[in-house]
Design a protein around this motif. Structure first.
Motif: not given
Ligand SMILES: [Zn+2]
Length: 328
Positions: A231-259
């Motif tokens: 939860l401490e880390r999450v605060s580092l990712l908290n930012e403006e909406k326009a760039l928030l999509e990047d955060v989700f895209d990176i998470f998605l890419s990671w778990y897709r890679d694992i799959l």
């Protein structure tokens, strides 16, 4: 030189070359494609090609007309660039100018960026010009979304649809023009979704790299089950909406890679190809079923960002849900 460094628009470029070679330039083009895909660059090349004084392979890039166009001071290539709204007055100005015969060369080109920003009155005014354009003039409309233009405008234009480039085409550009290594180019290209403007943004964005590092650390911690650090880390990712999509895209890419790695044991389709060791490690611990569940969770929370949710909370809930799946 003609249409150099334009990524992934082979079919459109082939058509434009043909039109330029056969001197059959329509009086109006409508170029449609998402933000960052290269409409502005292609429109400039087209305008250069129309005004170029070379006999063949236009635009040549070296005649006085091309040189002026590259430097943005060609007197017969005009660009309307309004971010929010294009008013009727702006179009009336264009109509006055378009009636003046070109004094430099024989052609005149008007590029209207963000054409969807034209008011209905502006569009109706433009329509009159599109109905009876002077023979020496070409108008190039650029838009993210052609459906917001009057059908009567669309029907008077040669439609050019710009499509996302192939990942390899983006990577090739990044290597040859931006000087990236093969590995770097693959990572950036895979996050670009085939949109060259997005690739260049990611490339220049130190924040994107930092963000990806933080997210990869978070995925490690998720496996370790340390909620507090998380939860401490999450605060580092908290930012403006326009760039928030990047955060989700990176998470998605990671778990897709694992799959993908888990199912194929191949590294060719991995987006985060510079982090392959960590992916292999995590793929040993997260089975395909869990990876799929996690991907669904991320997609759901990514969808939430479009409504007015609390971003920090949205991310926290997502991570807690992922952690729950991992602890099954
Ligand atoms: Zn030229």
């Amino acid at each position: 030189m003609a249409f150099e460094h334009i990524v992934g628009q082979g079919r459109t470029i082939a058509l434009l070359r043909h039109l330029l070679t056969t001197n059959r330039i329509p009086h109006a083009f409508l170029m449609e494609g998402q933000r960052g895909i290269g409409k502005g660059k292609l429109a400039l090349q087209l305008a250069m090609g129309i005004c170029c004084s070379a006999k063949e392979s236009r635009p040549c890039g070296s005649c006085p007309s091309c040189v002026k166009a590259v430097h943005g001071n060609h007197s017969e290539i005009k660009r309307i660039d309004e971010e929010s709204v294009i008013k009727i007055e702006t179009i009336r100005e264009l109509q006055k100018e378009i009636q003046l015969k070109p004094y430099e060369g024989t052609k005149k080109v008007f590029i209207i960026n963000n054409a969807e920003a034209m008011t209905i009155q502006a569009q109706n005014a433009l329509l009159k010009t599109l109905e009876e354009p002077p023979s020496y003039a070409t108008i190039i409309l650029l838009t993210n979304n052609a459906s917001s233009l009057l059908p009567t405008i669309i029907s008077r234009c040669q439609l050019l649809k710009l499509v996302p480039a192939k990942q390899e085409e983006v990577a090739e550009y990044l290597i040859s023009v931006e000087g990236l290594s093969l590995e770097e180019s693959k990572v950036v290209a895979s996050f670009s979704n085939g949109v060259i403007g997005r690739a260049l943004r990611i490339l220049k964005d130190e924040e994107f790299r930092k963000k990806r590092d933080i997210i990869i650390d978070i995925t490690k911690e998720l496996l370790g089950g340390k909620i507090i650090n998380l939860l401490e880390r999450v605060s580092l990712l908290n930012e403006e909406k326009a760039l928030l999509e990047d955060v989700f895209d990176i998470f998605l890419s990671w778990y897709r890679d694992i799959l993908i790695y888990r199912e194929t044991r191949q590294v060719d389709f991995i987006m985060n190809c510079d982090k392959i060791e960590e992916i292999k490690l995590q793929a040993n611990k997260i089975n395909s079923h869990k990876s799929k569940e996690i991907i669904l969770i991320i997609e759901k929370n990514k969808g939430n960002t479009r409504s007015n949710v609390n971003h920090q909370l949205n991310l926290e809930v997502m991570l807690l849900n992922i952690q729950e799946v991992l602890s099954w």
